[in-house]
Scaffold this motif. Structure first.
Motif, PDB file in Angstrom:
ATOM      1  N   PHE A   1       0.833  -1.202   0.000  1.00 20.65           N
ATOM      2  CA  PHE A   1       0.000   0.000   0.000  1.00 20.65           C
ATOM      3  C   PHE A   1       0.870   1.255   0.000  1.00 20.65           C
ATOM      4  N   TYR A   2       1.932   1.204   0.774  1.00 24.38           N
ATOM      5  CA  TYR A   2       2.849   2.346   0.844  1.00 24.38           C
ATOM      6  C   TYR A   2       3.372   2.699  -0.542  1.00 24.38           C
ATOM      7  N   ALA A   3       3.756   1.663  -1.277  1.00 25.31           N
ATOM      8  CA  ALA A   3       4.312   1.894  -2.614  1.00 25.31           C
ATOM      9  C   ALA A   3       3.264   2.408  -3.585  1.00 25.31           C
ATOM     10  N   GLN A   4       1.973   2.063  -3.346  1.00 27.77           N
ATOM     11  CA  GLN A   4       0.911   2.472  -4.254  1.00 27.77           C
ATOM     12  C   GLN A   4       0.405   3.884  -3.980  1.00 27.77           C
ATOM     13  N   LEU A   5       0.600   4.379  -2.763  1.00 25.97           N
ATOM     14  CA  LEU A   5       0.052   5.686  -2.404  1.00 25.97           C
ATOM     15  C   LEU A   5       0.739   6.798  -3.190  1.00 25.97           C
ATOM     16  N   PRO A   6      -0.064   7.689  -3.806  1.00 25.59           N
ATOM     17  CA  PRO A   6       0.522   8.780  -4.600  1.00 25.59           C
ATOM     18  C   PRO A   6       0.876   9.977  -3.726  1.00 25.59           C
ATOM     19  N   ASP A   7       1.322  11.027  -4.375  1.00 23.00           N
ATOM     20  CA  ASP A   7       1.595  12.281  -3.691  1.00 23.00           C
ATOM     21  C   ASP A   7       0.300  12.847  -3.110  1.00 23.00           C
ATOM     22  N   VAL A   8       0.400  13.534  -2.013  1.00 23.94           N
ATOM     23  CA  VAL A   8      -0.786  14.058  -1.325  1.00 23.94           C
ATOM     24  C   VAL A   8      -1.651  14.898  -2.255  1.00 23.94           C
ATOM     25  N   ASN A   9      -1.060  15.750  -3.048  1.00 20.00           N
ATOM     26  CA  ASN A   9      -1.832  16.650  -3.904  1.00 20.00           C
ATOM     27  C   ASN A   9      -2.734  15.912  -4.885  1.00 20.00           C
TER      28      ASN A   9
ATOM     29  N   LEU B   1     -12.301   7.107   2.675  1.00 20.11           N
ATOM     30  CA  LEU B   1     -12.513   8.125   1.650  1.00 20.11           C
ATOM     31  C   LEU B   1     -11.721   7.813   0.393  1.00 20.11           C
ATOM     32  N   LEU B   2     -10.566   7.193   0.567  1.00 20.73           N
ATOM     33  CA  LEU B   2      -9.744   6.807  -0.580  1.00 20.73           C
ATOM     34  C   LEU B   2     -10.150   5.454  -1.130  1.00 20.73           C
ATOM     35  N   CYS B   3     -11.186   4.857  -0.531  1.00 24.22           N
ATOM     36  CA  CYS B   3     -11.692   3.551  -0.951  1.00 24.22           C
ATOM     37  C   CYS B   3     -10.574   2.506  -0.979  1.00 24.22           C
ATOM     38  N   LEU B   4      -9.673   2.610   0.016  1.00 27.24           N
ATOM     39  CA  LEU B   4      -8.545   1.681   0.146  1.00 27.24           C
ATOM     40  C   LEU B   4      -7.742   1.588  -1.145  1.00 27.24           C
ATOM     41  N   GLY B   5      -7.685   2.729  -1.845  1.00 28.70           N
ATOM     42  CA  GLY B   5      -6.878   2.800  -3.051  1.00 28.70           C
ATOM     43  C   GLY B   5      -7.530   2.261  -4.305  1.00 28.70           C
ATOM     44  N   VAL B   6      -8.804   1.818  -4.210  1.00 25.03           N
ATOM     45  CA  VAL B   6      -9.500   1.283  -5.389  1.00 25.03           C
ATOM     46  C   VAL B   6     -10.115   2.445  -6.159  1.00 25.03           C
ATOM     47  N   PRO B   7      -9.731   2.712  -7.391  1.00 23.10           N
ATOM     48  CA  PRO B   7     -10.285   3.850  -8.140  1.00 23.10           C
ATOM     49  C   PRO B   7     -11.692   3.562  -8.652  1.00 23.10           C
ATOM     50  N   TYR B   8     -12.405   4.641  -8.932  1.00 22.24           N
ATOM     51  CA  TYR B   8     -13.762   4.500  -9.483  1.00 22.24           C
ATOM     52  C   TYR B   8     -13.683   4.015 -10.927  1.00 22.24           C
TER      53      TYR B   8
ATOM     54  N   ASP C   1     -23.037   4.412  -5.746  1.00 22.77           N
ATOM     55  CA  ASP C   1     -22.878   2.987  -5.437  1.00 22.77           C
ATOM     56  C   ASP C   1     -21.430   2.681  -5.064  1.00 22.77           C
ATOM     57  N   TYR C   2     -20.522   3.277  -5.790  1.00 19.89           N
ATOM     58  CA  TYR C   2     -19.093   3.085  -5.506  1.00 19.89           C
ATOM     59  C   TYR C   2     -18.752   3.568  -4.101  1.00 19.89           C
ATOM     60  N   GLU C   3     -19.217   4.767  -3.755  1.00 21.11           N
ATOM     61  CA  GLU C   3     -18.906   5.317  -2.443  1.00 21.11           C
ATOM     62  C   GLU C   3     -19.613   4.555  -1.328  1.00 21.11           C
ATOM     63  N   ALA C   4     -20.812   4.048  -1.597  1.00 14.16           N
ATOM     64  CA  ALA C   4     -21.512   3.253  -0.588  1.00 14.16           C
ATOM     65  C   ALA C   4     -20.721   1.997  -0.257  1.00 14.16           C
ATOM     66  N   ASP C   5     -20.128   1.384  -1.267  1.00 15.46           N
ATOM     67  CA  ASP C   5     -19.311   0.205  -1.024  1.00 15.46           C
ATOM     68  C   ASP C   5     -18.047   0.581  -0.256  1.00 15.46           C
ATOM     69  N   CYS C   6     -17.478   1.718  -0.569  1.00 13.46           N
ATOM     70  CA  CYS C   6     -16.280   2.165   0.145  1.00 13.46           C
ATOM     71  C   CYS C   6     -16.564   2.403   1.625  1.00 13.46           C
ATOM     72  N   ARG C   7     -17.767   2.842   1.937  1.00 12.23           N
ATOM     73  CA  ARG C   7     -18.115   3.150   3.329  1.00 12.23           C
ATOM     74  C   ARG C   7     -18.668   1.948   4.084  1.00 12.23           C
ATOM     75  N   SER C   8     -18.840   0.834   3.406  1.00 12.27           N
ATOM     76  CA  SER C   8     -19.433  -0.319   4.068  1.00 12.27           C
ATOM     77  C   SER C   8     -18.541  -0.789   5.208  1.00 12.27           C
ATOM     78  N   GLY C   9     -19.152  -1.352   6.264  1.00 14.27           N
ATOM     79  CA  GLY C   9     -18.411  -1.790   7.440  1.00 14.27           C
ATOM     80  C   GLY C   9     -18.166  -3.287   7.419  1.00 14.27           C
ATOM     81  N   GLY C  10     -18.026  -3.867   8.604  1.00 10.23           N
ATOM     82  CA  GLY C  10     -17.801  -5.292   8.709  1.00 10.23           C
ATOM     83  C   GLY C  10     -16.363  -5.627   9.041  1.00 10.23           C
ATOM     84  N   LEU C  11     -16.165  -6.846   9.483  1.00  2.00           N
ATOM     85  CA  LEU C  11     -14.844  -7.297   9.927  1.00  2.00           C
ATOM     86  C   LEU C  11     -13.824  -7.287   8.796  1.00  2.00           C
ATOM     87  N   TRP C  12     -14.232  -7.773   7.613  1.00  2.00           N
ATOM     88  CA  TRP C  12     -13.302  -7.834   6.506  1.00  2.00           C
ATOM     89  C   TRP C  12     -12.845  -6.444   6.082  1.00  2.00           C
ATOM     90  N   ARG C  13     -13.775  -5.500   6.081  1.00  2.00           N
ATOM     91  CA  ARG C  13     -13.410  -4.125   5.731  1.00  2.00           C
ATOM     92  C   ARG C  13     -12.419  -3.574   6.749  1.00  2.00           C
TER      93      ARG C  13
END
Length: 762
Positions: free
Chosen positions: A100-108, A202-209, A219-231
């Motif tokens: 994940f560290y390697a995948q994260l882009p610049d803050v801007n 908010l970053l949807c764990l790095g998964v782009p739309y 729908d995309y954002e609803a899935d990103c906000r979903s809870g549960g143990l796996w999330r």
């Protein structure tokens, strides 16, 4: 040998070990009597010592050792497994974190979360009044945002933010306890998320739309906000990677820019501008607390939705800030005493129907589907908009029964078609709601009649010409005989065109339409914009066709401006935000081609002043200000209209039910005319009085007696022109410049005999 064993020990050590061994071995065989010998084992058999009291407790010692060794072996095995598994899990976790560290882009690159752009609308003075889409107010950082806002967010969302590495075990444990105590599963409801974990969501764990994978962004954002143990399990390494990659302030910066805060705002800068009209770096403690309070439930706590609820939530945040030392007692008391208030633009909630209409008037790729931030300058006058809304509420509150579901719509425009206000229903509704001013196709009824008389005026007829108001039957091919009736069931005989329009008499309108030709009427109406499936039969003259209120109001604007067509418009200019070049779009409407002569338009305007002064529209009469208009009531009173104008504005009013239920006791000259009057009084307040441009016809004597005593009677709806006389309201004369200093009155022969020959009588 025995003597050596019992000797005094000359030069030899006592055999301590042997003695201890013998005692131990002989103990069970000894008797309770006799003394222990000092000689050989035989002496031990004849007598011995009493066994020690501790001897029986030593017996299980080998068993205890065995159990102890067994548990030590089990512990060792478990520990060996645990530390090996821990090492493996640690390596896996470290690998995931590094991935994940390697995948994260610049803050801007993470600050603008939107896949689409926004539309900001400005009124005629270039003041913001509406937003569409998700608004991004611009980048703001943890270093530039108001300290009050930064502290409010930390105090509310994660008070240990600066002391953890992305996750808070204490917070998670507390959330689990709360969830279980409230009957939910451990990971449903409260999540105990840190700010870092919220950013991970908010970053949807790095998964782009991906538009191909998701039906919509929601729908995309609803899935990103979903809870549960796996999330949660996936959030942990992502949050830790963020903590390793970014500083605490950079994580806050992402949060400040991506968080959704209600009313279509994305980020605190957009929210501060939307709700308070200021930048997020200028908000005070009360405003900061209100913004931070939106994070829990943006739509619920949005101040534009419920200001009191939002203020109550802000008070909770203020107390948290004070408890954690971010506010002094005096600052907290000040914030409680002076809660945050909405800006004027945000509080008014005016112009929603107008904004929806403007969005529809431009291409989708520049409005609903824009990928850029767009700014649209419009023709809306916010003061007139509020006046129109308040006028409608005032009349409905005082004139209708409680619980009535009748609806109404109002349009205000200038003579060139620039729409100044639009009310699409009795209540302000959410964006995209049904707009009765632009979307409701309704029969126009008698509000269509001015275009019948416009055709006649354009052919050289005079308002003082006569037409018969007597029974009429027309044979319609394929349908049989058709007999129109007047609304009052009466007949007036020979009357002027002015009287026929003023009293909205049906039979004269049909006679004039048939005389000038339906095609001519249809041509004139279409020229003024009424071209939506106009009726083909003689009922055309009675408004059997349908139209929207906006289109009808625009058609009347064509009469006011002297006979030229009008395309109603609300968009003045559209450009990409920040682009200083030429706009992408200019005004999409305005005055078009001439439809009828200026003389015809001014004669028709005169006739319409008589509707207000002494005809069916007297409830619309304005004290001291000339006005012209026309009532309209459709069959069974399913629609009631009043459309008219002063020299400055055209106002259209429609009233009816959405399901076409007939109105009870309502005609165009009733409540619609009163709404029109109330709107006009409010929007013209303080404006100088301007005359309408009219031509008052020379009075004529009818060709045959019409009075009961057989004497010829002049038409009461026309007056002789006297340039030196005081002009009464509704009969103002044209300006000298426009008419060359004299009234132009077309001369022609009377046409009653021709009408009788063409139309016949009973």
């Amino acid at each position: 040998m025995a003597g050596l064993g019992a000797g005094s020990g000359r030069g030899q050590k006592p055999l301590v070990a042997d003695r201890r061994y013998q005692a131990t071995k002989a103990a069970p065989a000894r008797t309770t009597s006799g003394k222990g010998g000092s000689g050989s084992g035989g002496g031990g058999n004849s007598g011995g010592r009493r066994p020690s009291s501790s001897a029986p407790r030593r017996k299980p010692a080998p068993r205890r050792g065995l159990i102890s060794r067994f548990f030590r072996w089990i512990f060792g095995m478990v520990w060996a497994v645990v530390w090996r598994v821990s090492v493996v899990c640690g390596l896996i976790l470290g690998g995931i974190i590094f991935y994940f560290y390697a995948q994260l882009p610049d803050v801007n690159a993470l600050l603008d979360a939107r896949a689409r752009g926004s539309v900001t609308m400005l009124d005629r003075t270039d003041t913001v009044f509406a937003w569409r889409g998700e608004t991004f107010g611009g980048q703001i950082t943890a270093d530039t945002v108001s300290p009050y806002l930064l502290h409010a967010v930390v105090a509310t969302e994660d008070k240990r933010f600066y002391h953890h590495f992305g996750i808070s075990p204490r917070g998670i444990a507390s959330a689990i306890r709360i969830n279980l105590s409230e009957g939910r599963s451990a990971f449903s409801g409260n999540g105990g998320s840190t700010i870092t974990q919220q950013v991970a969501k908010l970053l949807c764990l790095g998964v782009p739309y991906d538009a191909k994978q998701w039906k919509s962004e929601s729908d995309y954002e609803a899935d990103c906000r979903s809870g549960g143990l796996w999330r949660k399990a996936k959030e942990v390494p992502f949050a830790m990677a963020m903590e390793a990659k970014y500083s605490k302030n950079e994580i806050l910066t992402i949060y400040f820019n991506r968080a959704y805060l209600g009313a279509g705002t994305r980020g605190f800068e957009a929210a501060a501008q939307r709700y308070f009209g200021i930048s997020a770096n200028k908000v005070n403690p009360a405003q900061a607390a209100m913004l931070a309070g939106l994070l829990k439930a943006p739509s619920t706590y949005a101040p534009t939705n419920n200001l009191k609820r939002s203020q109550d939530r802000a008070n909770v945040i203020i107390d948290l800030m004070a408890e954690q030392g971010y506010l002094t007692a005096a600052e907290a008391a000040e914030a409680h005493a002076h809660p945050a208030q909405l800006s004027e633009a945000a509080a008014s909630q005016s112009g929603g129907f107008f904004a929806d209409w403007v969005m529809e008037s431009a291409p989708d790729f520049l409005t609903k589907k824009t990928t850029e931030d767009v700014v649209i300058k419009t023709t809306l006058d916010q003061e007139i908009q509020r006046d129109a809304e308040q006028a409608l509420v005032s009349i409905f509150d005082t004139k209708l029964k409680a619980g009535s579901k009748a609806q109404a719509a109002v349009v205000v425009m200038s003579a060139d078609g620039a729409v100044r206000a639009m009310v699409g229903g009795r209540k302000t509704e959410a964006a995209g709601s049904f707009n009765r001013a632009t979307q409701a196709l309704r029969q126009t009824g008698s509000a269509f009649k001015p275009f019948v008389y416009a055709a006649a005026m354009d052919l050289g007829w005079s308002p003082a010409d006569f037409v018969e108001d007597v029974p009429l039957t027309i044979n319609i091919r394929g349908s049989g005989p058709w007999t129109p009736k007047n609304y009052d069931g009466e007949f007036k005989g020979l009357i002027t065109l002015t009287q026929a329009l003023a009293e909205s008499r049906n039979i004269p309108a049909v006679r004039v339409s048939e005389a000038v030709g339906r095609e001519k009427v249809r041509e004139i109406a279409a020229g003024f914009g009424l071209d939506s499936d106009l009726a083909a039969g003689p009922a055309l003259a009675l408004g059997a066709s349908e139209s929207t209120l906006l289109t009808m109001t625009g058609a009347y604007a064509g009469i006011l401006n002297g006979g030229s067509s009008v395309i109603p418009y609300g968009l003045r200019e559209l450009r990409i935000k920040g682009d200083e070049g030429d706009p992408l779009m200019g005004a999409g409407g305005g005055i078009g081609q001439r439809v009828i002569s200026e003389t015809a338009a001014q004669e028709l305007t005169y006739m319409m002043t008589q509707v207000v002064e002494r005809g069916t529209g007297t409830r619309a009469r304005l004290d001291g200000r000339p006005a012209a208009g026309k009532t309209g009531t459709t069959q069974a009173a399913r629609d009631a209209w009043f459309i008219g104008f002063t020299a400055d504005y055209v106002v259209g009013v429609w009233m009816g039910y959405d399901d076409n239920t007939p109105l009870k006791g309502v005609t165009g000259g009733g409540i619609p005319a009163e709404i029109w009057h109330e709107v006009m009084v409010r929007i013209n307040k303080g404006l100088p009085v301007h005359d309408l441009q009219v031509i008052v016809p020379e009075p004529r004597v009818p060709p045959s007696p019409t009075a009961p005593d057989g004497t010829a009677q002049p038409d009461p709806y026309t007056r002789p022109y006297d340039p030196n006389a005081e002009v009464a309201p509704g009969t103002t004369q044209p300006l000298d410049e426009a008419l060359g200093g004299q009234v132009q009155q077309p001369r022609r022969d009377l046409i009653e005999d021709v009408l009788r020959d063409i139309l016949g009588g009973n």
